[in-house]
Design an enzyme around this catalytic site. Structure first.
Site, PDB file in Angstrom:
ATOM      1  N   CYS A 154       0.861  -1.179   0.000  1.00  0.00           N
ATOM      2  CA  CYS A 154       0.000   0.000   0.000  1.00  0.00           C
ATOM      3  C   CYS A 154       0.904   1.237   0.000  1.00  0.00           C
ATOM      4  CB  CYS A 154      -0.924   0.011   1.215  1.00  0.00           C
ATOM      5  SG  CYS A 154      -1.817   1.570   1.400  1.00  0.00           S
ATOM      6  N   ASP A 200      -0.378  16.327  -2.572  1.00  0.00           N
ATOM      7  CA  ASP A 200      -0.620  15.360  -3.640  1.00  0.00           C
ATOM      8  C   ASP A 200       0.488  15.483  -4.690  1.00  0.00           C
ATOM      9  OD1 ASP A 200      -3.428  13.786  -4.714  1.00  0.00           O
ATOM     10  OD2 ASP A 200      -1.877  14.228  -6.195  1.00  0.00           O
ATOM     11  N   HIS A 224      -4.474   1.510   8.196  1.00  0.00           N
ATOM     12  CA  HIS A 224      -5.050   1.231   6.883  1.00  0.00           C
ATOM     13  C   HIS A 224      -6.557   1.003   6.942  1.00  0.00           C
ATOM     14  CE1 HIS A 224      -4.802  -0.054   2.660  1.00  0.00           C
ATOM     15  NE2 HIS A 224      -5.828  -0.829   2.977  1.00  0.00           N
ATOM     16  N   ASN A 283     -12.765   9.621  -3.204  1.00  0.00           N
ATOM     17  CA  ASN A 283     -13.232   8.736  -4.269  1.00  0.00           C
ATOM     18  C   ASN A 283     -13.275   7.325  -3.719  1.00  0.00           C
ATOM     19  OD1 ASN A 283     -13.216  10.906  -6.145  1.00  0.00           O
ATOM     20  ND2 ASN A 283     -11.001  10.668  -6.402  1.00  0.00           N
ATOM     21  N   HIS A 301      -8.427   8.147   1.715  1.00  0.00           N
ATOM     22  CA  HIS A 301      -7.799   9.469   1.701  1.00  0.00           C
ATOM     23  C   HIS A 301      -8.825  10.498   1.291  1.00  0.00           C
ATOM     24  CE1 HIS A 301      -7.177   7.559  -2.236  1.00  0.00           C
ATOM     25  NE2 HIS A 301      -7.274   8.769  -2.775  1.00  0.00           N
TER      26      HIS A 301
END
Ligand code: DGP
Length: 113
Positions: free
Chosen positions: A4, A30, A46, A86, A99
């Site tokens: 990840c 980002d 996570h 998203n 996120h």
């Protein structure tokens, strides 16, 4: 979690430009900014996506929104910013670690594409 990207960023195995960190939340710029300010806020533990938020792990989500408001205010964007997540490939999720995108510094349209 193995393989990840964002867990590796939390662990310091992949470099990032950190803008905020505490025991449970990390925020960093980002890699592919979509606005003058584009910060990712993630739980250090996570969680795969918004679809995996449960009563047991949801406290960190409220904390993430507190951090988002603080960062937006500190950076002078309190009057207008967007926070979006998203969930799933069809919604554009490419990294499967929960996120939130904090976007600011330009006007945004609605609905999003
Ligand atoms: P999403 O498409 O909603 O899953 O957003 C993933 C975002 O993560 C995307 O805007 C690009 C960003 N990203 C992917 N890999 C890295 C990385 O290694 N470092 C940083 N800083 N951002 C990354």
């Amino acid at each position: 979690m193995d393989n990840c990207i964002f867990c590796k960023i939390v662990a310091g195995e992949i470099p990032s430009t950190k803008v905020y960190e505490d025991d449970t939340v990390l925020a960093f710029n980002d890699l592919d900014p979509q606005a003058p300010a584009h910060i990712l806020l993630i739980p250090k533990n996570h969680i795969g996506s918004a679809g995996e938020i449960t009563p047991e792990n949801s406290a960190v989500v409220a904390h993430i929104f507190e951090v988002a408001a603080k960062l937006a205010a500190e950076k002078g964007f309190a009057d207008g910013f967007r926070v979006v997540t998203n969930c799933g490939a069809s919604a554009g999720q490419s990294v499967h670690h929960l996120h939130f995108h904090l976007l600011a510094g330009r006007d945004f349209t609605w609905p999003p594409g």
